[in-house]
Design a protein around this motif. Structure first.
Motif, short mmCIF file in Angstrom:
data_model
loop_
_atom_site.label_atom_id
_atom_site.label_comp_id
_atom_site.label_asym_id
_atom_site.label_seq_id
_atom_site.Cartn_x
_atom_site.Cartn_y
_atom_site.Cartn_z
N GLN A 60 -2.50 -0.46 52.75
CA GLN A 60 -2.85 0.43 51.64
C GLN A 60 -3.23 1.83 52.12
N THR A 61 -2.98 2.12 53.40
CA THR A 61 -3.25 3.46 53.92
C THR A 61 -2.06 4.37 53.59
N LYS A 62 -2.31 5.68 53.70
CA LYS A 62 -1.26 6.64 53.36
C LYS A 62 -1.04 7.56 54.56
N TYR A 63 0.20 7.68 54.98
CA TYR A 63 0.53 8.54 56.13
C TYR A 63 0.43 10.01 55.72
N ASP A 64 -0.33 10.77 56.49
CA ASP A 64 -0.45 12.21 56.24
C ASP A 64 0.00 12.96 57.50
N PRO A 65 1.24 13.48 57.47
CA PRO A 65 1.78 14.14 58.68
C PRO A 65 1.01 15.39 59.09
N SER A 66 0.13 15.89 58.23
CA SER A 66 -0.63 17.09 58.60
C SER A 66 -1.84 16.75 59.48
N GLY A 214 -4.52 10.81 68.99
CA GLY A 214 -3.58 11.27 67.97
C GLY A 214 -3.39 10.27 66.84
N ARG A 215 -3.76 9.03 67.08
CA ARG A 215 -3.55 7.99 66.04
C ARG A 215 -4.91 7.54 65.53
N TYR A 216 -5.16 7.84 64.26
CA TYR A 216 -6.47 7.50 63.67
C TYR A 216 -6.37 7.33 62.17
N TYR A 217 -7.45 6.75 61.60
CA TYR A 217 -7.62 6.64 60.15
C TYR A 217 -8.61 7.72 59.72
N ARG A 218 -8.35 8.35 58.60
CA ARG A 218 -9.20 9.45 58.12
C ARG A 218 -9.59 9.18 56.67
N TYR A 219 -10.89 9.21 56.39
CA TYR A 219 -11.33 9.09 54.99
C TYR A 219 -12.68 9.78 54.82
N ASN A 220 -13.04 10.03 53.57
CA ASN A 220 -14.33 10.62 53.23
C ASN A 220 -15.34 9.51 52.99
N GLN A 276 -18.26 -1.41 52.72
CA GLN A 276 -18.58 -0.95 51.36
C GLN A 276 -17.29 -0.81 50.54
N PRO A 277 -17.43 -0.86 49.21
CA PRO A 277 -16.22 -0.75 48.37
C PRO A 277 -15.51 0.60 48.59
N LEU A 278 -14.18 0.55 48.63
CA LEU A 278 -13.40 1.78 48.82
C LEU A 278 -13.44 2.63 47.54
N ASN A 279 -13.54 1.93 46.40
CA ASN A 279 -13.51 2.60 45.08
C ASN A 279 -12.25 3.45 44.94
N HIS A 280 -12.39 4.69 44.55
CA HIS A 280 -11.21 5.52 44.27
C HIS A 280 -10.57 6.10 45.53
N ARG A 281 -11.18 5.87 46.69
CA ARG A 281 -10.77 6.61 47.89
C ARG A 281 -9.44 6.13 48.49
N VAL A 282 -8.82 7.04 49.23
CA VAL A 282 -7.60 6.73 49.96
C VAL A 282 -7.90 6.90 51.45
N VAL A 283 -7.43 5.95 52.26
CA VAL A 283 -7.53 6.09 53.71
C VAL A 283 -6.20 6.64 54.21
N PHE A 284 -6.26 7.78 54.87
CA PHE A 284 -5.05 8.41 55.40
C PHE A 284 -4.86 8.01 56.87
N SER A 288 2.67 7.04 61.18
CA SER A 288 3.36 6.27 60.17
C SER A 288 3.57 4.86 60.67
N ALA A 289 3.26 3.91 59.82
CA ALA A 289 3.31 2.50 60.19
C ALA A 289 4.73 2.06 60.49
N GLU A 290 5.72 2.64 59.77
CA GLU A 290 7.10 2.18 59.91
C GLU A 290 7.68 2.54 61.28
N SER A 291 7.41 3.77 61.71
CA SER A 291 8.05 4.22 62.94
C SER A 291 7.36 3.67 64.18
#
Ligand SMILES: *[C@@H]1O[C@H](CO)[C@@H](O)[C@H](O)[C@H]1NC(C)=O
Ligand SMILES: *[C@@H]1O[C@H](CO)[C@@H](O)[C@H](O)[C@H]1NC(C)=O
Length: 394
Positions: A60-66, A214-220, A276-284, A288-291
């Motif tokens: 359920q994470t989202k790839y952010d190339p930036s 260079g490879r990490y998860y980012r969230y608020n 803790q609950p993620l609620n509305h948040r997105v983990v970036f 990319s998981a595919e590559s």
């Protein structure tokens, strides 16, 4: 009248004292009277909707190339000034010099301190705060920085959104001793009790981090301890670091959450908050998981050579099959001409043409016979010329 007034004053004072204790006075813990589930009663932010830690569900994470690699600044330039190691009753903290910082985020961040979270049952019994797909690591290191571009100091930044940046490093147990972590673990016996402090030799803090930044998860998210301010830009590295089982056991069993003066000694263990609950948040994710993971030049070379070998091998196999099929086809024709009953195909109830076509065959058969003769004498390379079949050129 006077006594009644005094009584009312006393009651008011009493009520105020019980209803609104100063948050700083509260001794919070992970279990017990003011345990995790009670934190929000005393520290309202702990009941917020953007709390840390979280379970990272990788699907359920989202790839952010930036998201570029984070760049530690001055982590290796410790100078000669010793570090201070401190048992604050909740964890072991190392205060960090202000020339250490972090780049690669939207602002420049300045290092403040780092600390650890751990469990109690040895390897594979939890201890990390963040989990990946529900799986805990054995411990977790947090390196805390504040946004020094927007705020003058840590206390001003820690209540602000985007005020802090924390690096999360998952620690697992392996065979080898991690010498970098001995820079901390070797001195824990000198801060056994809460409030104890010791100077330790400065060391290269970057050696505590994973190699791949260079490879990490980012969230608020938030601080994982009271007052749980929701001010943290989290960077949780994908690569874990390893310590030995002996190192983990030291971390888990040396420290006490109780003070020297306390009659009851309390081991400082399981100082991790539940996810803790993620609620509305997105983990970036920065990857990319595919590559899959980025490939080194050596790996690329290996893959290119592998693919080339595979292609050559496939071509050889295809050629062999084509050749074999042609050989047996010719053999079949020949046996038909010779009218041999030993051919295996003659035994089968084949629907090959009945006697009639046989009479027409001799000319063709003669040509093919020559082919067979050629094939049997010449090597594979020379065989292309007499065969008019389009299948021989793959
Ligand atoms: C932090 O900055 C704020 C705002 O400038 C200031 O009021 C406060 O005294 C500072 N705190 C510390 C500990 O330096
Ligand atoms: C964090 O929140 C800010 C808004 O305050 C938003 O701009 C940013 O994209 C968020 N970052 C992540 C990783 O969700």
């Amino acid at each position: 009248m006077d006594s009644l007034g005094l009584f009312i004053l006393l009651m008011l004072g009493c009520f105020q004292w019980t209803a609104a204790p100063a948050a700083e006075e509260i001794t919070w813990t992970y279990t017990g009277l003011v345990g995790q589930s009670e934190w929000s009663e005393y520290f309202p932010d702990c009941g917020g909707t953007s709390q840390s830690p979280i379970d990272v569900v990788t699907t359920q994470t989202k790839y952010d190339p930036s998201l570029i690699p984070v760049i530690p600044l001055g982590y290796s330039q410790h100078g000669n000034k010793p570090f201070t190691l401190y048992n604050n009753g909740h964890t072991a903290v190392i205060e960090l010099p202000e020339w250490m910082g972090l780049e690669g985020l939207p602002w420049l961040f300045t290092a403040v301190q780092m600390h650890l979270h751990w469990g109690s049952g040895g390897p594979s019994h939890g201890g990390s705060e963040h989990t990946i797909n529900g799986l805990s690591a054995d411990a977790e290191l947090h390196v805390v920085h504040y946004n020094s571009e927007l705020y003058p100091n840590m206390s001003a930044a820690m209540t602000q959104r985007d005020g802090l940046a924390v690096l999360g490093i998952l620690i697992v147990t392996g065979e080898e001793t991690n010498p970098a972590f001995n820079n901390i673990i070797n001195y824990l016996s000198r801060i056994k009790h809460a409030d104890q402090k010791v100077s330790i030799p400065a060391f290269d803090v970057q050696t505590l981090l994973p190699k791949d930044l260079g490879r990490y998860y980012r969230y608020n998210g938030s601080l994982t301890t009271p007052p749980c301010y929701q001010s943290v830009i989290w960077t949780l590295f994908h690569e874990r670091v390893q310590i030995s089982k002996a190192q983990l056991l030291k971390l888990e069993t040396i420290l006490y959450s109780s003070k020297v003066s306390d009659p009851d000694k309390m081991l400082l263990q399981d100082n991790y908050r539940t996810t803790q609950p993620l609620n509305h948040r997105v983990v970036f994710t920065s990857f990319s998981a595919e590559s899959g993971k980025e490939l080194s030049s050596g790996e690329v070379t290996a893959i290119v050579i592998g693919v080339m070998c595979g292609c050559v091998g496939l071509a050889v196999i295809v050629r062999f099959i084509v050749k074999t099929i042609r050989f047996f086809t010719l053999l079949h024709h020949e046996t038909v001409v010779v009218n041999s009953s030993t051919s295996s195909w003659d035994v089968l109830p084949s629907n090959r043409p009945a006697p009639m076509p046989r009479t027409k065959e001799p000319e063709k058969a003669k040509e093919k016979k020559q082919d067979v003769a050629l094939n049997s004498t010449s090597e594979a390379e020379k065989k292309e010329e007499p065969s008019p079949s389009p299948q021989t050129e793959p």
